[in-house]
Structure formats: C-alpha cells, structure tokens
Motif scaffolding. Structure first.
Motif, PDB file in Angstrom:
ATOM      1  N   ARG A  62     -34.037 -14.558 -34.077  1.00  0.00           N
ATOM      2  CA  ARG A  62     -33.545 -14.532 -32.695  1.00  0.00           C
ATOM      3  C   ARG A  62     -33.062 -13.135 -32.318  1.00  0.00           C
ATOM      4  O   ARG A  62     -33.307 -12.657 -31.203  1.00  0.00           O
ATOM      5  CB  ARG A  62     -32.424 -15.553 -32.517  1.00  0.00           C
ATOM      6  CG  ARG A  62     -32.892 -17.004 -32.547  1.00  0.00           C
ATOM      7  CD  ARG A  62     -31.819 -17.955 -32.062  1.00  0.00           C
ATOM      8  NE  ARG A  62     -30.661 -17.978 -32.956  1.00  0.00           N
ATOM      9  CZ  ARG A  62     -30.525 -18.819 -33.985  1.00  0.00           C
ATOM     10  NH1 ARG A  62     -31.494 -19.680 -34.271  1.00  0.00           N
ATOM     11  NH2 ARG A  62     -29.446 -18.794 -34.734  1.00  0.00           N
ATOM     12  N   ILE A  63     -32.373 -12.468 -33.235  1.00  0.00           N
ATOM     13  CA  ILE A  63     -31.902 -11.101 -32.979  1.00  0.00           C
ATOM     14  C   ILE A  63     -33.094 -10.173 -32.760  1.00  0.00           C
ATOM     15  O   ILE A  63     -33.120  -9.366 -31.824  1.00  0.00           O
ATOM     16  CB  ILE A  63     -31.036 -10.604 -34.146  1.00  0.00           C
ATOM     17  CG1 ILE A  63     -29.755 -11.429 -34.251  1.00  0.00           C
ATOM     18  CG2 ILE A  63     -30.697  -9.120 -33.970  1.00  0.00           C
ATOM     19  CD1 ILE A  63     -28.953 -11.162 -35.520  1.00  0.00           C
ATOM     20  N   ARG A  76     -24.953  -7.555 -38.348  1.00  0.00           N
ATOM     21  CA  ARG A  76     -24.584  -8.929 -37.991  1.00  0.00           C
ATOM     22  C   ARG A  76     -23.570  -9.473 -38.988  1.00  0.00           C
ATOM     23  O   ARG A  76     -22.690 -10.266 -38.628  1.00  0.00           O
ATOM     24  CB  ARG A  76     -25.838  -9.815 -37.966  1.00  0.00           C
ATOM     25  CG  ARG A  76     -25.559 -11.294 -37.691  1.00  0.00           C
ATOM     26  CD  ARG A  76     -24.972 -11.490 -36.306  1.00  0.00           C
ATOM     27  NE  ARG A  76     -24.578 -12.884 -36.074  1.00  0.00           N
ATOM     28  CZ  ARG A  76     -23.393 -13.391 -36.372  1.00  0.00           C
ATOM     29  NH1 ARG A  76     -22.456 -12.609 -36.922  1.00  0.00           N
ATOM     30  NH2 ARG A  76     -23.120 -14.652 -36.120  1.00  0.00           N
ATOM     31  N   LEU A 132     -30.072  -8.410 -41.752  1.00  0.00           N
ATOM     32  CA  LEU A 132     -28.814  -9.020 -41.327  1.00  0.00           C
ATOM     33  C   LEU A 132     -27.639  -8.085 -41.605  1.00  0.00           C
ATOM     34  O   LEU A 132     -26.638  -8.100 -40.874  1.00  0.00           O
ATOM     35  CB  LEU A 132     -28.610 -10.362 -42.039  1.00  0.00           C
ATOM     36  CG  LEU A 132     -29.510 -11.495 -41.560  1.00  0.00           C
ATOM     37  CD1 LEU A 132     -29.473 -12.665 -42.547  1.00  0.00           C
ATOM     38  CD2 LEU A 132     -29.090 -11.969 -40.160  1.00  0.00           C
ATOM     39  N   ASP A 170     -33.517 -17.841 -39.296  1.00  0.00           N
ATOM     40  CA  ASP A 170     -33.682 -18.205 -37.890  1.00  0.00           C
ATOM     41  C   ASP A 170     -32.828 -17.303 -36.998  1.00  0.00           C
ATOM     42  O   ASP A 170     -33.279 -16.836 -35.940  1.00  0.00           O
ATOM     43  CB  ASP A 170     -33.281 -19.664 -37.660  1.00  0.00           C
ATOM     44  CG  ASP A 170     -34.282 -20.655 -38.229  1.00  0.00           C
ATOM     45  OD1 ASP A 170     -35.437 -20.260 -38.502  1.00  0.00           O
ATOM     46  OD2 ASP A 170     -33.906 -21.831 -38.413  1.00  0.00           O
ATOM     47  N   GLU A 171     -31.594 -17.078 -37.417  1.00  0.00           N
ATOM     48  CA  GLU A 171     -30.704 -16.203 -36.650  1.00  0.00           C
ATOM     49  C   GLU A 171     -31.265 -14.784 -36.580  1.00  0.00           C
ATOM     50  O   GLU A 171     -31.254 -14.143 -35.518  1.00  0.00           O
ATOM     51  CB  GLU A 171     -29.312 -16.196 -37.285  1.00  0.00           C
ATOM     52  CG  GLU A 171     -28.326 -15.285 -36.570  1.00  0.00           C
ATOM     53  CD  GLU A 171     -26.960 -15.267 -37.223  1.00  0.00           C
ATOM     54  OE1 GLU A 171     -26.038 -14.688 -36.612  1.00  0.00           O
ATOM     55  OE2 GLU A 171     -26.813 -15.802 -38.338  1.00  0.00           O
ATOM     56  N   ALA A 199     -31.438 -21.139 -41.937  1.00  0.00           N
ATOM     57  CA  ALA A 199     -30.719 -20.919 -40.679  1.00  0.00           C
ATOM     58  C   ALA A 199     -30.396 -19.444 -40.479  1.00  0.00           C
ATOM     59  O   ALA A 199     -30.418 -18.935 -39.343  1.00  0.00           O
ATOM     60  CB  ALA A 199     -29.437 -21.749 -40.649  1.00  0.00           C
ATOM     61  N   LEU A 200     -30.107 -18.738 -41.557  1.00  0.00           N
ATOM     62  CA  LEU A 200     -29.825 -17.316 -41.439  1.00  0.00           C
ATOM     63  C   LEU A 200     -31.074 -16.533 -41.043  1.00  0.00           C
ATOM     64  O   LEU A 200     -31.002 -15.595 -40.244  1.00  0.00           O
ATOM     65  CB  LEU A 200     -29.250 -16.784 -42.750  1.00  0.00           C
ATOM     66  CG  LEU A 200     -27.801 -17.200 -43.026  1.00  0.00           C
ATOM     67  CD1 LEU A 200     -27.410 -16.851 -44.461  1.00  0.00           C
ATOM     68  CD2 LEU A 200     -26.842 -16.543 -42.038  1.00  0.00           C
ATOM     69  N   ARG A 239     -24.325 -22.191 -43.956  1.00  0.00           N
ATOM     70  CA  ARG A 239     -25.463 -22.277 -43.048  1.00  0.00           C
ATOM     71  C   ARG A 239     -26.795 -22.441 -43.759  1.00  0.00           C
ATOM     72  O   ARG A 239     -27.717 -23.043 -43.207  1.00  0.00           O
ATOM     73  CB  ARG A 239     -25.493 -21.024 -42.167  1.00  0.00           C
ATOM     74  CG  ARG A 239     -24.178 -20.811 -41.412  1.00  0.00           C
ATOM     75  CD  ARG A 239     -24.324 -19.775 -40.334  1.00  0.00           C
ATOM     76  NE  ARG A 239     -25.410 -20.138 -39.439  1.00  0.00           N
ATOM     77  CZ  ARG A 239     -26.049 -19.267 -38.661  1.00  0.00           C
ATOM     78  NH1 ARG A 239     -25.724 -17.993 -38.718  1.00  0.00           N
ATOM     79  NH2 ARG A 239     -27.019 -19.658 -37.868  1.00  0.00           N
TER      80      ARG A 239
END
Length: 284
Positions: A255-256, A231, A226, A251-252, A248-249, A244
C-alpha cells in the motif's frame, strides 16, 4: 535446539519472483536474485529466478542431509551444485566473462556445538532481537552505496526532465544499473552468489551464543523497505510481527509503494520489489 519458523512469505513485486526462501530443523535462509537485464542464458523469463531456485534446492538438500557440514564445505558444495546446474541448463560452463545470474544470500543455522552461525552475502540481511531489548542487523555490502548513487542519478534526471514519468526515468537509468552489475564479484565492486567460485572467500560470517536470542528475521531488501521507508524501527518491526503477521506487513508495504507510485516520497528504482522474510525463534 531447533529453528522454529513463526512466519514466512516470499511475495513477488513483478510478474516474475526472483526471491526464494527455505528452512530446515536447524537452518533458515532467504535468496534474492538480481533481476535479469538482458536475454537469459538458462531461463527465458528470468535467469535470476533460475539461480534463486537452484541455490534454494541445493541448500535444502545439503542442510537436511548434512546439517553439521563445516561452513567452507557447505558453501563449496552449494557453489558446485549451482555450477553443475548452469552447465546442464546453459550447455556451457560458467565463466566470469558471461552475463551470469547472481543472487544475495542470508543464512542462519545452528551448529553442532550449540552456537548460531550467521552467513551473509550482498544486500539481504539477518535481524536479531535479544531478551535485553536490543535489536541488531548483520550483513553489509558496497552495493548499498552503488544503489544510493543510482537513486541520486535518478533524482538528477527528474530535475532535468520534470515531466517524465517514473517509468521513463527508470528506462533512462538502466545503463547505470548495467554498469553497477558489471562490478559484481570484482574487487572494485561487490560480492554476490553466482555459478563461479569467485564469491566463496567473501561471505560474511559471524557466530553468536543464541541463549538470549528472542527472535530473528531473514529478509530480502524488498521486505527491508519497511525500515528504509521509516515505517518501522527494527524493534518496532519485531514487535509488529506477532501482532500482525508477515503477510499483513507485506500488504502494508504494498500500500505504501502503491500510494507513492512515482517514487516521489521514497525515491527508488523499482516501484515494487520482491519481498521475502523468514521470521522465527529457537526452541528446545
């Protein structure tokens, strides 16, 4: 004063999770096993997972039973426990000539005098956020430069073979990864946890006054993407955690990684890596 864990996750990036995390009332840690490259000596799926789990179990026991154990004694007991486990499960003693499993370690613990000890080995990290708005990281390793060189070679291969998929590039890069791995626990390479005692004198250590510590993160390099992918900045990441949460981080991050499935925007060897974090603060 105690360790208060506010969030923790250990998310695999491939079928086998080679990371491990743990904590007690006075300590927290993350472990990142180096992905096995050949036949296992102790685990048919992953010697790296075996080592992370062995070390994790010994740290949990040692830091619950003897939280104030002097640093040298703690690390020596950890190494001896791993060596005994290896002898039991492999049927042979661990020697430098073997293709031994290895792992990175970041550990934070409260000492009996009220100070905070930071221990780091290899490319996991300890991040600290202070009340005055500063954020800093502890832990560095020559492995970072070796990994950078491996990515450069991957990019050169891509120039030579523009139609190859990332999977094909990765397979062609495995020999470079093996050469880097052969430098583990040598003066020409980098230091990492394994069942021998070669690494004991090379654990990075720092002791700080925790009075103005706002929060901490212990992370494996998979979660640190991250930051690597830009990001977040370090302070921004600390600010995002209570808003968050760790899941959730991750998960982000996934996705990246998935959106860059050929590693074009963010050049790297592994599309997904195991991602682990222990986020917390100190409480009275």
């Amino acid at each position: 004063m105690t360790i208060q864990v506010l969030g923790a996750a250990c998310r695999q990036g491939s079928p086998v999770n080679d990371d491990a995390i743990g904590h007690t009332a006075s300590a927290a840690w993350v472990l990142d096993g180096a992905t096995s490259l050949g036949p296992g000596l102790v685990d048919p799926q992953s010697d790296a997972r075996w080592l992370a789990q062995s070390a994790n179990g010994h740290l949990q026991r040692l830091l619950e039973e003897s939280p104030g154990l002097p640093t040298d004694a703690l690390l020596r007991a950890l190494q001896q426990g791993i060596a005994d486990d290896f002898r039991r499960d492999a049927g042979i003693a661990a020697t430098p000539g073997l293709d031994l499993p290895s792992a990175c370690l970041s550990l934070l613990r409260l000492l009996p005098d009220g100070t905070l000890e930071l221990l780091n080995l290899c490319d996991s990290r300890i991040h600290l956020a202070w009340d005055d708005g500063r954020a800093e990281s502890f832990g560095d390793t020559p492995l970072d430069e070796l990994d950078r060189q491996s990515v450069e070679r991957l990019l050169a291969l891509r120039e030579q073979h523009p139609h190859w998929s990332h999977g094909e590039l990765f397979q062609a890069s495995r020999e470079w990864v093996r050469r880097n791995r052969a430098l583990a626990n040598t003066a020409q390479g980098y230091w990492v946890l394994d069942p021998t005692d070669r690494w004991l004198a090379h654990v990075q250590r720092r002791v700080v006054d925790p009075a103005r510590l706002r929060a901490f993160m212990l992370v494996t390099d998979g979660f640190d993407r991250l930051l690597e992918f830009r990001r977040y900045g370090l302070l921004e990441l600390f600010e995002a955690l209570p808003l968050r949460g760790v899941e959730a981080l991750i998960d982000e991050l996934r996705r990246i990684e998935a959106a860059d499935g050929q590693a074009l925007e963010h050049p790297r060897l592994k599309i997904h890596d195991d991602a682990s974090v222990v986020w917390g603060a100190l409480g009275g």
